[in-house]
Design a protein around this motif. Structure first.
Motif, PDB file in Angstrom:
ATOM      1  N   MET A 189       7.714  -4.214   1.618  1.00  0.00           N
ATOM      2  CA  MET A 189       7.384  -2.815   1.691  1.00  0.00           C
ATOM      3  C   MET A 189       8.000  -2.047   0.528  1.00  0.00           C
ATOM      4  SD  MET A 189       5.742  -0.686   3.663  1.00  0.00           S
ATOM      5  CE  MET A 189       5.847   0.609   4.819  1.00  0.00           C
TER       6      MET A 189
ATOM      7  N   ARG B 197      -5.086  10.402   3.734  1.00  0.00           N
ATOM      8  CA  ARG B 197      -3.759   9.773   3.851  1.00  0.00           C
ATOM      9  C   ARG B 197      -3.620   9.099   5.213  1.00  0.00           C
ATOM     10  NH1 ARG B 197       0.211  11.318   6.760  1.00  0.00           N
ATOM     11  NH2 ARG B 197      -0.547  13.457   6.889  1.00  0.00           N
ATOM     12  N   ARG B 198      -4.029   9.796   6.259  1.00  0.00           N
ATOM     13  CA  ARG B 198      -3.957   9.213   7.603  1.00  0.00           C
ATOM     14  C   ARG B 198      -4.844   7.974   7.718  1.00  0.00           C
ATOM     15  NH1 ARG B 198      -3.322  14.706   8.766  1.00  0.00           N
ATOM     16  NH2 ARG B 198      -5.549  15.071   9.089  1.00  0.00           N
TER      17      ARG B 198
ATOM     18  N   GLN C 259      -3.038   5.170   6.080  1.00  0.00           N
ATOM     19  CA  GLN C 259      -1.957   4.719   6.950  1.00  0.00           C
ATOM     20  C   GLN C 259      -2.487   3.910   8.125  1.00  0.00           C
ATOM     21  OE1 GLN C 259      -0.046   8.541   7.512  1.00  0.00           O
ATOM     22  NE2 GLN C 259       1.505   8.058   5.973  1.00  0.00           N
ATOM     23  N   SER C 260      -3.620   4.301   8.677  1.00  0.00           N
ATOM     24  CA  SER C 260      -4.180   3.537   9.799  1.00  0.00           C
ATOM     25  C   SER C 260      -4.711   2.183   9.332  1.00  0.00           C
ATOM     26  CB  SER C 260      -5.269   4.335  10.519  1.00  0.00           C
ATOM     27  OG  SER C 260      -6.402   4.475   9.705  1.00  0.00           O
TER      28      SER C 260
ATOM     29  N   GLY D  48      -2.964   0.368   7.265  1.00  0.00           N
ATOM     30  CA  GLY D  48      -1.789  -0.428   6.940  1.00  0.00           C
ATOM     31  C   GLY D  48      -0.974   0.036   5.755  1.00  0.00           C
ATOM     32  N   VAL D  49      -1.384   1.112   5.085  1.00  0.00           N
ATOM     33  CA  VAL D  49      -0.619   1.619   3.940  1.00  0.00           C
ATOM     34  C   VAL D  49       0.309   2.720   4.466  1.00  0.00           C
ATOM     35  CG1 VAL D  49      -0.708   2.577   1.604  1.00  0.00           C
ATOM     36  CG2 VAL D  49      -2.581   1.141   2.446  1.00  0.00           C
ATOM     37  N   LYS D  50       1.410   2.301   5.048  1.00  0.00           N
ATOM     38  CA  LYS D  50       2.323   3.256   5.684  1.00  0.00           C
ATOM     39  C   LYS D  50       2.956   4.212   4.679  1.00  0.00           C
ATOM     40  CE  LYS D  50       1.581   1.448   9.647  1.00  0.00           C
ATOM     41  NZ  LYS D  50       0.430   1.960  10.354  1.00  0.00           N
ATOM     42  N   SER D  51       3.019   3.811   3.413  1.00  0.00           N
ATOM     43  CA  SER D  51       3.642   4.652   2.389  1.00  0.00           C
ATOM     44  C   SER D  51       2.645   5.568   1.687  1.00  0.00           C
ATOM     45  CB  SER D  51       4.351   3.765   1.360  1.00  0.00           C
ATOM     46  OG  SER D  51       3.424   2.850   0.794  1.00  0.00           O
TER      47      SER D  51
ATOM     48  N   TYR E  58       0.531   8.788   0.654  1.00  0.00           N
ATOM     49  CA  TYR E  58       0.975  10.176   0.643  1.00  0.00           C
ATOM     50  C   TYR E  58      -0.047  11.052  -0.066  1.00  0.00           C
ATOM     51  CZ  TYR E  58       2.432   9.165  -4.148  1.00  0.00           C
ATOM     52  OH  TYR E  58       2.445   8.797  -5.464  1.00  0.00           O
TER      53      TYR E  58
END
Length: 108
Positions: A1, A85-86, A89-90, A92-95, A97
C-alpha cells in the motif's frame, strides 16, 4: 500500500494547484486513481472507470514523476470528482483522492 501512495505522490508532482488556472484547458477538479510504472497496468486500472491515462514522461512540468502513467478522471466539478474518488475506492484504490490541479501532458 505504501508503494501505491508513493506512486500517487509522484503523479501529484505533475500538477500545479492554483485557483487562477482552473479555467484553462486541462485544469480543474480531478479524481486521482493512482500512478503506475507500467502503461498496461495503468490502462487496466483506468478501464474499470473509463478514466484517462497520462504519460508523465511527456509532461511539460519540470516536477513530473518520470517513469509513471497517472490514472485520473477530470476536469469535472468538485462534487463529481468526489463521486469518482468514491468509485475508485470501491474498486480497491483506498488511497484515491480529489485535487484541484492541471495536467501538463498528453492524455493517452
Amino acid at each position: 500500500m505504501s508503494g501505491r501512495i508513493a506512486s500517487i505522490a509522484a503523479a501529484v508532482a505533475l500538477v500545479a494547484t492554483t485557483g487562477s488556472l482552473a479555467h484553462a484547458s486541462g485544469c480543474g477538479w480531478y479524481a486521482i486513481g493512482g500512478a503506475f510504472q507500467s502503461r498496461n497496468a495503468a490502462y487496466n486500472h483506468a478501464g474499470d472507470l473509463d478514466a484517462s491515462v497520462y504519460n508523465l514522461d511527456d509532461s511539460n512540468s519540470p516536477n513530473a514523476g518520470k517513469g509513471f502513467y497517472a490514472v485520473a478522471i477530470g476536469p469535472v466539478s468538485k462534487r463529481q470528482a468526489n463521486q469518482y474518488r468514491r468509485q475508485f475506492q470501491s474498486n480497491g484504490v483506498k488511497s484515491a483522492y480529489v485535487k484541484n490541479m492541471c495536467f501538463y501532458g498528453p492524455r493517452l
